[in-house]
Design an enzyme around this catalytic site. Sequence first.
Site, PDB file in Angstrom:
ATOM      1  N   ASP A 294      -8.548  -5.456  -6.300  1.00 28.20           N
ATOM      2  CA  ASP A 294      -8.035  -4.344  -5.353  1.00 28.20           C
ATOM      3  C   ASP A 294      -8.273  -3.154  -6.170  1.00 28.20           C
ATOM      4  O   ASP A 294      -7.808  -2.606  -7.154  1.00 28.20           O
ATOM      5  CB  ASP A 294      -6.527  -4.471  -5.274  1.00 28.20           C
TER       6      ASP A 294
ATOM      7  N   SER B 190       0.723  -1.364   0.078  1.00 22.06           N
ATOM      8  CA  SER B 190       0.052   0.053  -0.056  1.00 22.06           C
ATOM      9  C   SER B 190       1.063   1.202  -0.056  1.00 22.06           C
ATOM     10  O   SER B 190       1.838   1.494  -1.036  1.00 22.06           O
ATOM     11  CB  SER B 190      -1.185   0.083   1.309  1.00 22.06           C
TER      12      SER B 190
ATOM     13  N   HIS C 212      -7.086  -5.497  -1.646  1.00 22.76           N
ATOM     14  CA  HIS C 212      -6.013  -4.928  -1.236  1.00 22.76           C
ATOM     15  C   HIS C 212      -5.067  -5.761  -0.227  1.00 22.76           C
ATOM     16  O   HIS C 212      -3.982  -5.634  -0.007  1.00 22.76           O
ATOM     17  CB  HIS C 212      -6.266  -3.695  -0.622  1.00 22.76           C
TER      18      HIS C 212
END
Length: 686
Positions: free
Chosen positions: A629, A547, A661
């Site tokens: 995602d 991320s 994600h």
Amino acid sequence: MKHILLAGVALALSAAAVPASARDLTIEDVIRLSRVSAPAVSPDGHWLVWQQRETDVDANRGRYDLWRLDLTVKGAKPEKLVADADVNETSPLFSSVDSATVYFQSDKGGDDAVWSVPVAGGAATKLTDFAGGMGGFKISPAGDKLLVWADRKPGAPSLEPAMVKKDAMAGSGRVYEQLFVRHWDTWADGTRSQLFVIPVSGGAAKGNGVAIEGGLVGDSPSKPFGGGEEVSWSADGKTVFFALREAGRIEAKSTNLDIFAAPADGSAKPVNLTDANDGMDNLPTPSPDGKWLAYFAMKRPTYEADRQVMMLRNLATGETRAVTEGWDRSVGSIAWSPDSKTIYVTAEDTQDVPIWSVDPGTGKVIRLTELGAASAVVPTKGGLVYSMNSLTAPDDFYWLGTGKKRNDWRQLTSVNADKLAGIAMPQIIRFSFTGANGDTVWGYTAKPASLAEGAKAPVAFIVHGGPQGSMNDSWSYRWNPAVFAGAGYAVVAVDFHGSTGYGQGFTDAIRNNWGGWPLEDLQKGFAAATEKFPWLDGDNACALGASYGGYMMNWIEGNWPDRFKCIVQHDGVFDARAMAYETEELWFDEWEHGGKAYYEDPAAFEKWNPVNHVAAWKTPQLVITSERDFRIPYSQGLAAFTALQRKDIPSKLLVFPDENHWVLKPKNSRQWYGEVLGWLNRWTAK
């Protein structure tokens, strides 16, 4: 307090003195661990009930059962309460007046429904009969009503599913006229999570109930992560408090959840209690005596990581005041003592997530636990039941005395003792240094338990996501430092500017600064760790992150290109311009770059854009992304891999078609660690 601190020291000492027969932790161990959550305590304090997940590796999924523990018997052992094979039993609850009955959610027979079972044991009974399934429920204090949330078409008058007219000539295309069109990992399908109340009579809750949101359009609980903490019953059971962000054309760029009060019989429209605040309001938690409503409020609109200040609303007069305004920490959960005299909260603080007591009158805050991460706090008349984990131990339940029994404590469960027997955990050592802006920055290292005296270990330098997050003292089933240590890597982690648990100013410092102070902190932190700990092989290190941490991997590729042997980049931003138009929650990306859209201020996005530095890339990189995602879409990973391949940099791409994600499925987790550790092994082997 001393009890938890000593327990943490014991863990560290046990890791430092490893028996010769001990073996290292692996991902195979982790995916098979039992996971406890959702504790509920009977009103008389006799029983603790919780949901426990067991992993079916062959089926590639987890399955949940209900367990119980007799709190009145010293040394009592946990027992299964409801555990039907191939059925999920979750979310156990008691009403305030009945210590004999456990209400829970089950998917037995197909759709989720509400069931009940005697806590002393016996056959379970299905209470509800509506069709279409549900997301969750809460039982009213008197046990005479159910509050149910379920996905239905906006404005649905009840839980009865709408009739859908099929058109054999229709195409498969989806049509949208406003955002969200997709959120987290799901395309919008025209439904919303809505609240309904069903009367309970004679041990049953029949019918489709009544909607109580009065035509509001939005999700309650919020999506994708909201749950029962966002809805609550008033003490008298006549009112439901809930958090909701009203939908519309601004939904994708708004954090403005408000708290509403609605009559439980649906006789009037809800009243917005926090309309004056355009920041987020959430966690509505009424006091047991019915006088107060506690919740948290953020001041700044569109900033999802603003400080969460606990508020108190006088339910008789409407007067509201900020209780923790003078405390520079962010309230993460709220629970009242049974006598309504104390509020217990969790809040991050310098690599820990302790429990704190808050005096609702004075706002005085007292820390009650020390090392580790506490959650799921359940106050009882005798003390607190809560969950606790750390970097070296998954969750178990504990009891902490309050009042006259203050500081008395005991561990209630050891659910993974057998599975972790004979496994050596790493030694966790915290350190601090002077980082960017002259500020004190904290980090830790995980020293492999099997590292020989005088030997050096290759380094896995892990950068957390968020970016407003923390590599704190908590257990993880995804990025688990103990697994890296078990594979022979010394982990180094730094809580750079932007991290949580160090005051709001430290958290805010990353805005418009993604590649600035955080990179400086990481560089100085890595240097400080390798200088302080002689067993770190700083010249044989790889950097990893997901991320925002994945963004930082791409930023390091172009701005610190000569430091690491390899990089692992998971779901990271590669091109800030594309990210600004592809991500779903626009408020996050726009706030982080100054509050404007890309077309309004492109320079703010381009200043820290990794794509502008590809010419300097040279470090071998493993790229990981997932097709579901929608936060950082997989096109970002494909673009990074294309850049690596085009430059003839050794690189590898791992794509999960069935993950979002996060990587959640057991077999995928196993594959993830296999690829990641294999990549590290390839480049750090001597």
